[in-house]
Design a protein around this motif. Structure first.
Motif, mmCIF file in Angstrom:
data_model
loop_
_atom_site.group_PDB
_atom_site.id
_atom_site.type_symbol
_atom_site.label_atom_id
_atom_site.label_comp_id
_atom_site.label_asym_id
_atom_site.label_seq_id
_atom_site.Cartn_x
_atom_site.Cartn_y
_atom_site.Cartn_z
ATOM 1 N N ARG A 1 0.816 -1.223 0.000
ATOM 2 C CA ARG A 1 0.000 0.000 0.000
ATOM 3 C C ARG A 1 0.847 1.269 0.000
ATOM 4 N N TRP B 1 4.896 6.793 -2.199
ATOM 5 C CA TRP B 1 3.770 6.490 -3.078
ATOM 6 C C TRP B 1 2.704 5.719 -2.303
ATOM 7 N N CYS B 2 1.481 5.806 -2.801
ATOM 8 C CA CYS B 2 0.364 5.070 -2.210
ATOM 9 C C CYS B 2 -0.473 4.476 -3.335
ATOM 10 N N ASP C 1 -3.560 3.525 -5.503
ATOM 11 C CA ASP C 1 -4.890 4.096 -5.696
ATOM 12 C C ASP C 1 -5.894 2.966 -5.920
ATOM 13 N N SER C 2 -7.115 3.305 -6.291
ATOM 14 C CA SER C 2 -8.179 2.308 -6.455
ATOM 15 C C SER C 2 -7.904 1.360 -7.614
ATOM 16 N N ASN C 3 -7.007 1.744 -8.522
ATOM 17 C CA ASN C 3 -6.642 0.891 -9.644
ATOM 18 C C ASN C 3 -5.374 0.090 -9.366
ATOM 19 N N TYR D 1 0.537 3.043 -8.204
ATOM 20 C CA TYR D 1 1.150 3.991 -7.285
ATOM 21 C C TYR D 1 0.923 5.428 -7.737
ATOM 22 N N GLN D 2 0.506 6.253 -6.787
ATOM 23 C CA GLN D 2 0.419 7.693 -6.980
ATOM 24 C C GLN D 2 1.388 8.342 -6.004
#
Length: 253
Positions: free
Chosen positions: A141, A157-158, A160-162, A165-166
């Motif tokens: 995560r 980074w985290c 996302d729902s897809n 990494y964002q």
């Protein structure tokens, strides 16, 4: 009239039942490679020990560092060792002794948080190969990187729902929010084990530093000393007031 008959086919030497490939048991947990520097070693221990101190009342997590993570039989055959500098797995038995993290022995659980302490020789891999592995295979995560010799190198980074990494944005202090733990990751300048630098540290949601065990002990000692001094000052003020009233403080029980 045709009479149907049922024949039993006896297994022959050429008939083999399918058997699943069993995971390897002769795993290597030490490749003999040293850490990049003593500062890297201390930095890993700081993250592990401070988190264990902050969550001392809980046994439902595991925090490890400089340990191999095994996730597939193909990986073991290729000797493709992967050892995150620091990682956390939530909702597991934290009291279980482990030489490394073996996914198929942990009900398929992967690290929920990974931190790599970079160096010039590892930065490229940390930002590409490992980042892709943690994103696409581990689905970790939160992923963070930091060079303990460069205070401005923190990135994170985290997912996302897809499941992509964002990159996280720093707050006004230059820290990054770790949603996995509900803590901030930021730098702290000071001396640990006779090494002075900007260490990567955890902070709670109110921006309080998560202390190491020895720091927590020192804080408790200072608070007790402060309380004792306040009690002494209170007693002295009371004695002075009694003297003003013509009362000998020594006679008051």
């Amino acid at each position: 009239m045709t009479v149907a008959t049922t024949e039993k086919i006896s297994p022959t030497a050429s008939t083999k039942l399918w058997e699943p490939e069993l995971p390897p048991i002769d795993l290597i947990f030490d490749d003999g490679e040293p850490l990049e520097s003593n500062r890297h070693r201390i930095g890993i221990n700081v993250l592990i020990r401070s988190l264990n101190q902050a969550l001392a009342s809980r046994n439902d997590f595991f925090a490890g560092g400089n340990m191999f993570v095994y996730y597939s039989t193909q990986q073991t055959k290729n000797k493709d060792f992967r050892g995150p500098d620091f990682f956390v797995v939530l909702d597991v038995d934290g009291t279980k002794p482990r030489e490394g993290w073996v996914v198929w022995q942990e009900a398929g659980r992967y690290p929920d948080l990974i931190v790599e302490l970079m160096s010039p020789s590892t930065a490229q891999v940390d930002l590409t190969t490992k980042k892709h592995l943690y994103e696409k295979t581990f689905h970790t995560r939160n992923y963070f990187v930091y060079n303990p010799f460069d205070p401005d190198s923190l990135r994170g980074w985290c997912l996302d729902s897809n499941q992509s990494y964002q990159e996280l944005q720093r707050n006004e202090r230059g820290w990054l929010w770790c949603s996995t733990l509900g803590f901030w990751l930021g730098t702290w300048s000071g001396t640990i084990d006779r090494n002075t630098c900007s260490w990567l540290r955890f902070y709670d949601s109110d921006f309080n530093l998560l202390l190491l065990p020895e720091e927590a002990e020192q804080q408790r000692a200072e608070e007790q000393q402060q309380w004792a001094e306040e009690q002494q000052q209170r007693a002295e003020r009371l004695a002075a007031r009694l003297k003003e009233l013509g009362i000998d403080p020594d006679t008051v029980e």
